[in-house]
Design a protein around this motif. Sequence first.
Motif, PDB file in Angstrom:
ATOM      1  N   VAL A 261      -6.949  21.941   6.420  1.00  0.00           N
ATOM      2  CA  VAL A 261      -6.136  20.933   5.719  1.00  0.00           C
ATOM      3  C   VAL A 261      -5.729  19.873   6.741  1.00  0.00           C
ATOM      4  O   VAL A 261      -4.969  20.141   7.670  1.00  0.00           O
ATOM      5  N   VAL A 262      -6.248  18.693   6.564  1.00  0.00           N
ATOM      6  CA  VAL A 262      -6.087  17.646   7.577  1.00  0.00           C
ATOM      7  C   VAL A 262      -4.973  16.666   7.211  1.00  0.00           C
ATOM      8  O   VAL A 262      -4.271  16.153   8.081  1.00  0.00           O
ATOM      9  N   LEU A 263      -4.806  16.414   5.911  1.00  0.00           N
ATOM     10  CA  LEU A 263      -3.652  15.642   5.431  1.00  0.00           C
ATOM     11  C   LEU A 263      -2.932  16.520   4.416  1.00  0.00           C
ATOM     12  O   LEU A 263      -3.516  16.935   3.417  1.00  0.00           O
ATOM     13  N   ASP A 264      -1.673  16.774   4.705  1.00  0.00           N
ATOM     14  CA  ASP A 264      -0.962  17.820   3.970  1.00  0.00           C
ATOM     15  C   ASP A 264       0.262  17.229   3.274  1.00  0.00           C
ATOM     16  O   ASP A 264       1.400  17.473   3.675  1.00  0.00           O
ATOM     17  N   GLY A 265      -0.002  16.375   2.293  1.00  0.00           N
ATOM     18  CA  GLY A 265       1.112  15.782   1.560  1.00  0.00           C
ATOM     19  C   GLY A 265       1.692  14.578   2.280  1.00  0.00           C
ATOM     20  O   GLY A 265       2.846  14.580   2.692  1.00  0.00           O
TER      21      GLY A 265
ATOM     22  N   LEU B  65       0.853  -1.190   0.000  1.00  0.00           N
ATOM     23  CA  LEU B  65       0.000   0.000   0.000  1.00  0.00           C
ATOM     24  C   LEU B  65       0.884   1.234   0.000  1.00  0.00           C
ATOM     25  O   LEU B  65       1.848   1.302   0.766  1.00  0.00           O
ATOM     26  N   ARG B  66       0.587   2.169  -0.886  1.00  0.00           N
ATOM     27  CA  ARG B  66       1.370   3.402  -0.924  1.00  0.00           C
ATOM     28  C   ARG B  66       0.438   4.594  -0.894  1.00  0.00           C
ATOM     29  O   ARG B  66      -0.542   4.631  -1.635  1.00  0.00           O
ATOM     30  N   LEU B  67       0.763   5.546  -0.058  1.00  0.00           N
ATOM     31  CA  LEU B  67       0.093   6.835  -0.110  1.00  0.00           C
ATOM     32  C   LEU B  67       1.095   7.802  -0.708  1.00  0.00           C
ATOM     33  O   LEU B  67       2.240   7.900  -0.241  1.00  0.00           O
ATOM     34  N   GLN B  68       0.674   8.489  -1.762  1.00  0.00           N
ATOM     35  CA  GLN B  68       1.586   9.396  -2.458  1.00  0.00           C
ATOM     36  C   GLN B  68       1.018  10.800  -2.434  1.00  0.00           C
ATOM     37  O   GLN B  68      -0.054  11.047  -3.002  1.00  0.00           O
ATOM     38  N   SER B  69       1.714  11.695  -1.740  1.00  0.00           N
ATOM     39  CA  SER B  69       1.337  13.115  -1.706  1.00  0.00           C
ATOM     40  C   SER B  69      -0.153  13.310  -1.430  1.00  0.00           C
ATOM     41  O   SER B  69      -0.812  14.118  -2.082  1.00  0.00           O
ATOM     42  N   VAL B  70      -0.665  12.545  -0.472  1.00  0.00           N
ATOM     43  CA  VAL B  70      -2.111  12.598  -0.221  1.00  0.00           C
ATOM     44  C   VAL B  70      -2.475  13.884   0.521  1.00  0.00           C
ATOM     45  O   VAL B  70      -1.868  14.237   1.527  1.00  0.00           O
ATOM     46  N   ARG B  71      -3.469  14.552  -0.024  1.00  0.00           N
ATOM     47  CA  ARG B  71      -3.946  15.792   0.563  1.00  0.00           C
ATOM     48  C   ARG B  71      -5.442  15.673   0.785  1.00  0.00           C
ATOM     49  O   ARG B  71      -6.169  15.177  -0.081  1.00  0.00           O
ATOM     50  N   LYS B  72      -5.861  16.133   1.958  1.00  0.00           N
ATOM     51  CA  LYS B  72      -7.285  16.089   2.284  1.00  0.00           C
ATOM     52  C   LYS B  72      -7.623  17.292   3.144  1.00  0.00           C
ATOM     53  O   LYS B  72      -6.955  17.571   4.134  1.00  0.00           O
TER      54      LYS B  72
END
Length: 250
Positions: A20-24, A7-14
Amino acid sequence: MTDQHKLRLQSVRKAFGDNVVLDGIDLDVDDGEVITLIGASGSGKSTLLRCANLLEPIDDGAIILDGVDISEPGLDADGIRRRIGMIFQSFNLFPHMSVVDNVAIGPRKVLDVPKALARDRAREMLVRLGLEDRIDAYPDQLSGGQQQRVAIARSLAMGPEVMLLDEITSALDPELVGEVLAVVRSLKDEGMTMLFATHEMGFARDISDRVCFLHAGQILEEGPPEQVFGAPVNERTQRFLQRVTDAGRL
Ligand SMILES: Nc1ncnc2c1ncn2[C@@H]1O[C@H](COP(=O)(O)OP(=O)(O)OP(=O)(O)O)[C@@H](O)[C@H]1O
Ligand SMILES: [Mg+2]
């Protein structure tokens, strides 16, 4: 080329509105690896797990499962979610169903497993989790630790390839935490890939292959538990761990 990352998270922003709760977020989880997410309340741990499981759409970046971008709109989210199990603080068992039926219902309804087979497999799973005495009980007849173990069995019954665990012991009386953590340990020993948000620092230190410290939606520090807990480099990690230590939780 095969991609060994499960599993990879790549530059995830939310973001939620302006927040801004997930910032890269960049995070690679290898097959069989156990990664814990630590950090203060509101740092984004639950949101990260919910995004990884497509329960929340992301605003930017990508989520890659076995080399496939699962965050592309239009993919079969239900099908993907079946491959990624998620356990929460609250157990959310069906109160009107026995323990065995709580575990068998998903395979029956979603995977079309015949009823008798689904119940046989559910029983096996419950025995594995030390719940052989409680198979025909109802959720309100169980302790919190037992209910959480049923919730884990229910998730495992779907045959997930990755498990996301969100503060799964937070609702438990202290004396019941150990039995649930023992299940997590046995899953690790069986090679399950896990991403685990927790306030149980001692356990995180003990079980993790890697620890990620989140602050304001960023992974500020990441490394083996000996390093993150024993010799944190980032000043915010140091302060967080100091507060945890002062509170007697490490
Ligand atoms: N559905 C939502 N709508 C709006 N804001 C949200 C939503 N979910 C989370 N947030 C906000 O996102 C931020 C991160 O929340 P999150 O639940 O991911 O933190 P956490 O690290 O899991 O905290 P805790 O340790 O308390 O569980 C918080 O500011 C929270 O208020
Ligand atoms: Mg949370």
